[in-house]
Design a protein around this motif. Structure first.
Motif, PDB file in Angstrom:
ATOM      1  N   HIS A 172      -5.654  -1.161   4.924  1.00  0.00           N
ATOM      2  CA  HIS A 172      -5.316  -0.239   3.288  1.00  0.00           C
ATOM      3  C   HIS A 172      -4.009   0.006   2.533  1.00  0.00           C
ATOM      4  O   HIS A 172      -3.512  -1.373   2.966  1.00  0.00           O
ATOM      5  N   LEU A 173      -4.450  -0.488   1.208  1.00  0.00           N
ATOM      6  CA  LEU A 173      -3.586  -0.586   0.140  1.00  0.00           C
ATOM      7  C   LEU A 173      -2.215  -0.126   0.329  1.00  0.00           C
ATOM      8  O   LEU A 173      -2.171   0.983  -0.050  1.00  0.00           O
TER       9      LEU A 173
ATOM     10  N   VAL B  90       4.762   0.912  -0.892  1.00  0.00           N
ATOM     11  CA  VAL B  90       5.369   0.151   0.431  1.00  0.00           C
ATOM     12  C   VAL B  90       5.384  -1.114   0.954  1.00  0.00           C
ATOM     13  O   VAL B  90       6.100  -1.511   1.473  1.00  0.00           O
ATOM     14  N   SER B  91       4.565  -2.314   0.044  1.00  0.00           N
ATOM     15  CA  SER B  91       5.263  -3.071  -0.340  1.00  0.00           C
ATOM     16  C   SER B  91       6.495  -3.790  -0.286  1.00  0.00           C
ATOM     17  O   SER B  91       7.026  -5.048   0.607  1.00  0.00           O
ATOM     18  N   LYS B  92       7.218  -3.831  -1.532  1.00  0.00           N
ATOM     19  CA  LYS B  92       8.003  -3.784  -0.994  1.00  0.00           C
ATOM     20  C   LYS B  92       9.313  -3.784   0.313  1.00  0.00           C
ATOM     21  O   LYS B  92      10.142  -4.486   0.278  1.00  0.00           O
ATOM     22  N   SER B  93       9.256  -2.546   0.780  1.00  0.00           N
ATOM     23  CA  SER B  93       9.770  -2.173   1.738  1.00  0.00           C
ATOM     24  C   SER B  93       9.681  -3.533   3.401  1.00  0.00           C
ATOM     25  O   SER B  93      10.353  -4.459   3.686  1.00  0.00           O
TER      26      SER B  93
ATOM     27  N   ASN C 134      -1.523  -4.972   2.297  1.00  0.00           N
ATOM     28  CA  ASN C 134      -2.757  -3.916   3.040  1.00  0.00           C
ATOM     29  C   ASN C 134      -2.647  -4.252   4.792  1.00  0.00           C
ATOM     30  O   ASN C 134      -2.223  -5.434   4.843  1.00  0.00           O
ATOM     31  N   ALA C 135      -2.559  -3.130   4.987  1.00  0.00           N
ATOM     32  CA  ALA C 135      -2.471  -3.190   6.951  1.00  0.00           C
ATOM     33  C   ALA C 135      -2.877  -1.536   7.097  1.00  0.00           C
ATOM     34  O   ALA C 135      -3.353  -1.266   5.994  1.00  0.00           O
ATOM     35  N   THR C 136      -3.773  -1.594   8.682  1.00  0.00           N
ATOM     36  CA  THR C 136      -4.040  -0.873   9.200  1.00  0.00           C
ATOM     37  C   THR C 136      -3.285   0.473   9.391  1.00  0.00           C
ATOM     38  O   THR C 136      -2.100   0.162   9.291  1.00  0.00           O
TER      39      THR C 136
END
Length: 399
Positions: free
Chosen positions: A113-114, A118-121, A278-280
């Motif tokens: 899921h995108l 949260v990618s920043k962290s 993106n991750a589960t």
């Protein structure tokens, strides 16, 4: 959801159905589907989980349906709240075990899921590893690592200014203002077709065009997504590795992720550090558990403990109110993480449209929520998320 009510959704029985507009895939209503299918919309890079063992997520399920809290719109139970705010995935961790785990809107345990911002962290966690190794000095000038930025507004800024989003560089974060830097970033990062030939075609080109400085560096916090991309280019410059490989080698493999993650790419092959990860759901939970455990997993230190502890060392960092970002009345921002309050142990990751990781290491509690809400940023939504997290944290103390 079905193809009758949403004819744009890909339907194997109807190959002639309307397609998702290329320039709107990440906005409602399309994001209800696309946030789970990003690699079908744009180029991506694999973040390999590696051959190693998976970090266990023991289960100690509890019935949380009766937990209620005071939301902005009145009293809500957890199920009511989840239904009302377009939840896709939801997981609660307490004392190292999964208390509750839910999949909605077609999300599956194996489907990424995108994460948006949260990618920043996630980027920050790897950045902290490189700082610990002495490859990056947060007090050094940005131009020490990226001398090309001497001709931009980043001239004179420290790396720490960028980590805290307190550089004075002019960057318009508006999603709706025509021609804003944020709109230009949509084309530059490769999410949309290149319909504006005068706009940057890559993220690096956009950064080089940020020549204006609106205030002295370090004077004021202002949320600017592009700052995380500057950090990622520093990481790539000092290691000679692409961001996707760095996340894999330094975080995803040693952490013990169960599935590969992936990240979107621009036309130059750069991975979007500020919002393309993106991750589960369960692997986001493993990331949260890693941070709750002081950066340790499988008996080894992965993310430096001092880096994690720095998130809440907020006494020297600016505190802002609701008129700023995130609807945090006493919140702050440091090293690409949100801080609930100066006297609180809680740190958080936020992403637009309702992506949240809420972590309280003292209570050994985390709440992960993946969503596709109707509005990118909503103060009431963040208020309700915090209220839900507080109620569930109290419930878990006795569960």
């Amino acid at each position: 959801m079905n193809s009758t009510t949403q004819p744009w959704r890909r339907d194997p029985k109807n190959p002639g159905a309307p397609i998702i507009p290329r320039g709107e895939w990440d906005f409602p209503p399309y994001h209800r589907w696309t946030f789970q299918h990003v690699r079908e919309m744009v180029p991506t890079a694999q973040i390999w989980r590696g051959p190693g063992s998976v970090l266990p997520l023991p289960e100690r399920k509890r019935d949380i349906d009766g937990v209620s809290f005071e939301a902005r719109a009145g009293r809500r139970t957890v199920p009511q709240w989840l239904d009302e705010c377009a939840t896709d995935g939801f997981l609660v961790l307490s004392r190292g075990a999964v208390i509750d785990e839910r999949y909605m809107n077609g999300l599956k345990p194996y489907r990424q899921h995108l994460a948006m911002s949260v990618s920043k962290s996630v980027t920050s966690a790897v950045f902290g590893i490189l700082v610990e190794r002495g490859l990056i000095d947060p007090e050094a000038p940005v131009t020490h690592y990226l001398p090309e930025l001497e001709a931009t507004g980043y001239r004179g800024a420290k790396v720490q200014h960028v980590l805290d989003m307190t550089s004075g560089v002019l960057f318009d974060e508006s999603y709706t203002t025509p021609g804003s830097h944020m709109q230009k970033l949509g084309q530059a990062c490769g999410w949309f077709e290149a319909t504006e030939p005068t706009w940057p075609m890559t993220v690096w080109q956009l950064i080089l065009e940020l020549t204006e400085q609106e205030r002295p560096h370090g004077q004021l916090f202002q949320y600017r997504s592009i700052e995380t991309d500057v950090l990622a280019f520093i990481m790539q410059r000092v290691t000679g590795k692409h961001l996707a490989d760095l996340i894999s080698e330094e975080l995803w493999v040693p952490m013990g992720a169960e599935d590969d993650a992936y990240i979107t790419l621009d036309r130059g092959g750069y991975a979007l550090a500020d919002g393309g990860f993106n991750a589960t759901l369960r692997d986001f939970a493993r990331f949260a558990l890693l941070l709750l455990n002081g950066g340790k997993a499988h008996g080894r230190q992965i993310v430096p403990k001092a880096w994690i502890e720095s998130f809440n060392a907020s006494a020297d960092h600016e505190v802002f109110g609701n008129e700023r970002q995130g609807a945090l009345p006493n919140g702050a921002y440091h090293n690409q993480f949100w801080i609930e309050a100066p006297d609180s142990p809680v740190f958080m990751c936020f992403g637009i449209f309702g992506q949240y990781l809420y972590m309280d290491p003292e209570a050994e509690f985390a709440m992960i929520k993946l969503s596709t809400d109707a509005e990118p940023v909503n103060e009431d939504r963040t208020f309700d998320m915090l209220a839900a997290a507080h109620a569930l944290r109290e419930f878990c103390k006795t569960a």
